[in-house]
Write a protein that holds these residues in place. Structure first.
Motif, PDB file in Angstrom:
ATOM      1  N   LEU A  54      71.101  71.538  48.510  1.00  0.00           N
ATOM      2  CA  LEU A  54      69.674  71.672  48.201  1.00  0.00           C
ATOM      3  C   LEU A  54      69.090  70.343  47.715  1.00  0.00           C
ATOM      4  O   LEU A  54      67.988  69.961  48.127  1.00  0.00           O
ATOM      5  CB  LEU A  54      69.449  72.773  47.164  1.00  0.00           C
ATOM      6  CG  LEU A  54      69.620  74.200  47.675  1.00  0.00           C
ATOM      7  CD1 LEU A  54      69.731  75.182  46.518  1.00  0.00           C
ATOM      8  CD2 LEU A  54      68.477  74.576  48.606  1.00  0.00           C
ATOM      9  N   LEU A  55      69.816  69.635  46.868  1.00  0.00           N
ATOM     10  CA  LEU A  55      69.341  68.334  46.395  1.00  0.00           C
ATOM     11  C   LEU A  55      69.320  67.305  47.517  1.00  0.00           C
ATOM     12  O   LEU A  55      68.354  66.555  47.670  1.00  0.00           O
ATOM     13  CB  LEU A  55      70.212  67.823  45.245  1.00  0.00           C
ATOM     14  CG  LEU A  55      69.909  68.397  43.887  1.00  0.00           C
ATOM     15  CD1 LEU A  55      70.904  67.869  42.855  1.00  0.00           C
ATOM     16  CD2 LEU A  55      68.489  68.074  43.452  1.00  0.00           C
ATOM     17  N   ALA A 155      62.039  75.625  47.908  1.00  0.00           N
ATOM     18  CA  ALA A 155      60.586  75.516  47.765  1.00  0.00           C
ATOM     19  C   ALA A 155      60.216  74.854  46.438  1.00  0.00           C
ATOM     20  O   ALA A 155      59.304  74.020  46.389  1.00  0.00           O
ATOM     21  CB  ALA A 155      59.936  76.897  47.868  1.00  0.00           C
ATOM     22  N   ALA A 156      60.910  75.209  45.369  1.00  0.00           N
ATOM     23  CA  ALA A 156      60.616  74.611  44.059  1.00  0.00           C
ATOM     24  C   ALA A 156      60.895  73.116  44.073  1.00  0.00           C
ATOM     25  O   ALA A 156      60.096  72.317  43.556  1.00  0.00           O
ATOM     26  CB  ALA A 156      61.445  75.295  42.968  1.00  0.00           C
ATOM     27  N   LEU A 157      61.996  72.722  44.679  1.00  0.00           N
ATOM     28  CA  LEU A 157      62.324  71.296  44.777  1.00  0.00           C
ATOM     29  C   LEU A 157      61.309  70.568  45.660  1.00  0.00           C
ATOM     30  O   LEU A 157      60.898  69.450  45.351  1.00  0.00           O
ATOM     31  CB  LEU A 157      63.741  71.109  45.324  1.00  0.00           C
ATOM     32  CG  LEU A 157      64.876  71.519  44.394  1.00  0.00           C
ATOM     33  CD1 LEU A 157      66.188  71.618  45.159  1.00  0.00           C
ATOM     34  CD2 LEU A 157      64.996  70.543  43.226  1.00  0.00           C
ATOM     35  N   GLN A 160      58.142  69.520  43.952  1.00  0.00           N
ATOM     36  CA  GLN A 160      58.243  68.495  42.910  1.00  0.00           C
ATOM     37  C   GLN A 160      58.027  67.104  43.473  1.00  0.00           C
ATOM     38  O   GLN A 160      58.449  66.799  44.586  1.00  0.00           O
ATOM     39  CB  GLN A 160      59.642  68.498  42.292  1.00  0.00           C
ATOM     40  CG  GLN A 160      59.860  69.442  41.179  1.00  0.00           C
ATOM     41  CD  GLN A 160      61.204  69.177  40.524  1.00  0.00           C
ATOM     42  OE1 GLN A 160      62.234  69.358  41.144  1.00  0.00           O
ATOM     43  NE2 GLN A 160      61.161  68.757  39.267  1.00  0.00           N
ATOM     44  N   ASP A 161      57.436  66.254  42.667  1.00  0.00           N
ATOM     45  CA  ASP A 161      57.342  64.835  42.957  1.00  0.00           C
ATOM     46  C   ASP A 161      58.767  64.254  42.973  1.00  0.00           C
ATOM     47  O   ASP A 161      59.640  64.721  42.250  1.00  0.00           O
ATOM     48  CB  ASP A 161      56.484  64.180  41.856  1.00  0.00           C
ATOM     49  CG  ASP A 161      56.443  62.685  41.967  1.00  0.00           C
ATOM     50  OD1 ASP A 161      57.086  62.025  41.127  1.00  0.00           O
ATOM     51  OD2 ASP A 161      55.779  62.182  42.881  1.00  0.00           O
ATOM     52  N   PHE A 162      58.973  63.234  43.787  1.00  0.00           N
ATOM     53  CA  PHE A 162      60.289  62.616  43.930  1.00  0.00           C
ATOM     54  C   PHE A 162      60.874  62.204  42.577  1.00  0.00           C
ATOM     55  O   PHE A 162      62.036  62.499  42.275  1.00  0.00           O
ATOM     56  CB  PHE A 162      60.202  61.413  44.877  1.00  0.00           C
ATOM     57  CG  PHE A 162      61.473  60.623  44.976  1.00  0.00           C
ATOM     58  CD1 PHE A 162      62.591  61.155  45.583  1.00  0.00           C
ATOM     59  CD2 PHE A 162      61.557  59.335  44.469  1.00  0.00           C
ATOM     60  CE1 PHE A 162      63.779  60.437  45.676  1.00  0.00           C
ATOM     61  CE2 PHE A 162      62.720  58.604  44.568  1.00  0.00           C
ATOM     62  CZ  PHE A 162      63.831  59.157  45.175  1.00  0.00           C
ATOM     63  N   LYS A 163      60.093  61.546  41.754  1.00  0.00           N
ATOM     64  CA  LYS A 163      60.597  61.092  40.446  1.00  0.00           C
ATOM     65  C   LYS A 163      60.957  62.278  39.557  1.00  0.00           C
ATOM     66  O   LYS A 163      61.901  62.214  38.776  1.00  0.00           O
ATOM     67  CB  LYS A 163      59.591  60.177  39.762  1.00  0.00           C
ATOM     68  CG  LYS A 163      59.500  58.821  40.419  1.00  0.00           C
ATOM     69  CD  LYS A 163      58.558  57.903  39.681  1.00  0.00           C
ATOM     70  CE  LYS A 163      58.507  56.564  40.410  1.00  0.00           C
ATOM     71  NZ  LYS A 163      57.607  55.633  39.749  1.00  0.00           N
ATOM     72  N   THR A 168      64.615  65.834  36.601  1.00  0.00           N
ATOM     73  CA  THR A 168      64.985  67.214  36.312  1.00  0.00           C
ATOM     74  C   THR A 168      64.654  68.086  37.517  1.00  0.00           C
ATOM     75  O   THR A 168      63.516  68.551  37.645  1.00  0.00           O
ATOM     76  CB  THR A 168      64.225  67.755  35.076  1.00  0.00           C
ATOM     77  OG1 THR A 168      64.389  66.847  33.994  1.00  0.00           O
ATOM     78  CG2 THR A 168      64.737  69.116  34.683  1.00  0.00           C
ATOM     79  N   PRO A 169      65.613  68.306  38.395  1.00  0.00           N
ATOM     80  CA  PRO A 169      65.344  69.152  39.569  1.00  0.00           C
ATOM     81  C   PRO A 169      64.885  70.546  39.142  1.00  0.00           C
ATOM     82  O   PRO A 169      65.426  71.129  38.206  1.00  0.00           O
ATOM     83  CB  PRO A 169      66.682  69.220  40.291  1.00  0.00           C
ATOM     84  CG  PRO A 169      67.491  68.091  39.759  1.00  0.00           C
ATOM     85  CD  PRO A 169      66.995  67.833  38.359  1.00  0.00           C
ATOM     86  N   ALA A 170      63.905  71.065  39.864  1.00  0.00           N
ATOM     87  CA  ALA A 170      63.381  72.410  39.581  1.00  0.00           C
ATOM     88  C   ALA A 170      64.140  73.430  40.415  1.00  0.00           C
ATOM     89  O   ALA A 170      64.043  73.435  41.627  1.00  0.00           O
ATOM     90  CB  ALA A 170      61.890  72.470  39.927  1.00  0.00           C
ATOM     91  N   TRP A 171      64.897  74.261  39.735  1.00  0.00           N
ATOM     92  CA  TRP A 171      65.612  75.328  40.419  1.00  0.00           C
ATOM     93  C   TRP A 171      64.843  76.636  40.216  1.00  0.00           C
ATOM     94  O   TRP A 171      64.184  76.809  39.209  1.00  0.00           O
ATOM     95  CB  TRP A 171      67.019  75.488  39.832  1.00  0.00           C
ATOM     96  CG  TRP A 171      67.822  74.230  39.827  1.00  0.00           C
ATOM     97  CD1 TRP A 171      68.110  73.453  38.744  1.00  0.00           C
ATOM     98  CD2 TRP A 171      68.443  73.596  40.947  1.00  0.00           C
ATOM     99  NE1 TRP A 171      68.872  72.382  39.131  1.00  0.00           N
ATOM    100  CE2 TRP A 171      69.088  72.431  40.476  1.00  0.00           C
ATOM    101  CE3 TRP A 171      68.507  73.883  42.300  1.00  0.00           C
ATOM    102  CZ2 TRP A 171      69.804  71.578  41.301  1.00  0.00           C
ATOM    103  CZ3 TRP A 171      69.217  73.029  43.134  1.00  0.00           C
ATOM    104  CH2 TRP A 171      69.855  71.886  42.631  1.00  0.00           C
ATOM    105  N   ALA A 172      64.987  77.516  41.142  1.00  0.00           N
ATOM    106  CA  ALA A 172      64.385  78.846  40.991  1.00  0.00           C
ATOM    107  C   ALA A 172      65.167  79.624  39.929  1.00  0.00           C
ATOM    108  O   ALA A 172      66.305  79.292  39.599  1.00  0.00           O
ATOM    109  CB  ALA A 172      64.435  79.597  42.324  1.00  0.00           C
ATOM    110  N   GLU A 173      64.539  80.664  39.426  1.00  0.00           N
ATOM    111  CA  GLU A 173      65.240  81.521  38.468  1.00  0.00           C
ATOM    112  C   GLU A 173      66.232  82.389  39.231  1.00  0.00           C
ATOM    113  O   GLU A 173      65.953  82.876  40.321  1.00  0.00           O
ATOM    114  CB  GLU A 173      64.232  82.402  37.749  1.00  0.00           C
ATOM    115  CG  GLU A 173      64.853  83.148  36.595  1.00  0.00           C
ATOM    116  CD  GLU A 173      63.824  83.849  35.744  1.00  0.00           C
ATOM    117  OE1 GLU A 173      64.142  84.930  35.242  1.00  0.00           O
ATOM    118  OE2 GLU A 173      62.708  83.316  35.594  1.00  0.00           O
TER     119      GLU A 173
END
Length: 174
Positions: A54-55, A155-157, A160-163, A168-173
């Motif tokens: 995912l990352l 979708a959450a990632l 997010q802006d690249f920086k 802090t990568p945004a993961w889903a709940e």
């Protein structure tokens, strides 16, 4: 050219930090309690691989040299961690190469199985692959929920802006 080779690195390397964040998310107890992923080394490997993928996909979607380098760094750290884990388990130097080749094939197999449905948001195909790989059961009842989680995290990632992803990568709940 050689100056760059021996130049000390300042701060933590991006690959190490992002890999640590992927592992932390993959260790979220909700995967094991709510989604009933077995708490076994092979199932944890599957969750680590999913989160690293995912990352890597998010970083590659950025389509810049910096993002590509970051994606490669995360993947390299993951492969190094697999090698280190084998050695900690007592696998001898002679056997490490063979076992790493098998693990490498498994990682690439999972990434190939997940990448297309993640990119196309095909929950059904992704759930089938996760049932087979994560749950080792083609009829796994929680595979669809895990696939939904993976798509929501993608979708959450992406949102997010690249920086922000690097920080802090945004993961889903879960």
């Amino acid at each position: 050219m050689l100056k760059n080779l021996f130049k000390p690195r300042s701060g933590p390397r991006v690959g190490d930090d992002l890999y640590a964040r992927a592992v932390a998310q993959a260790r979220n107890p909700a995967f094991y309690t709510r989604l009933h992923v077995a708490d076994r080394i092979d199932a944890r490997f599957e969750l680590y691989t999913l989160h690293v993928l995912l990352l890597v996909l998010r970083l590659r979607d950025e389509n810049t040299a910096q993002a590509s380098d970051a994606a490669q760094a995360v993947f390299d750290v993951y492969v190094s961690a697999l090698d280190h884990a084998l050695r900690e388990e007592g696998v001898g130097d002679v056997s490490v190469g063979k076992k790493m080749r098998k693990l490498g094939e498994a990682v690439y197999g999972r990434m190939n199985a997940y990448e297309t449905p993640l990119r196309s948001a095909d929950a059904a195909v992704l759930a089938e692959a996760m049932a087979r790989n994560v749950y080792a059961d083609a009829q796994a009842e929680h595979a669809a929920a895990l696939a939904d989680y993976a798509l929501a995290s993608r979708a959450a990632l992406a949102g997010q802006d690249f920086k922000a992803v690097l920080a802090t990568p945004a993961w889903a709940e879960v």
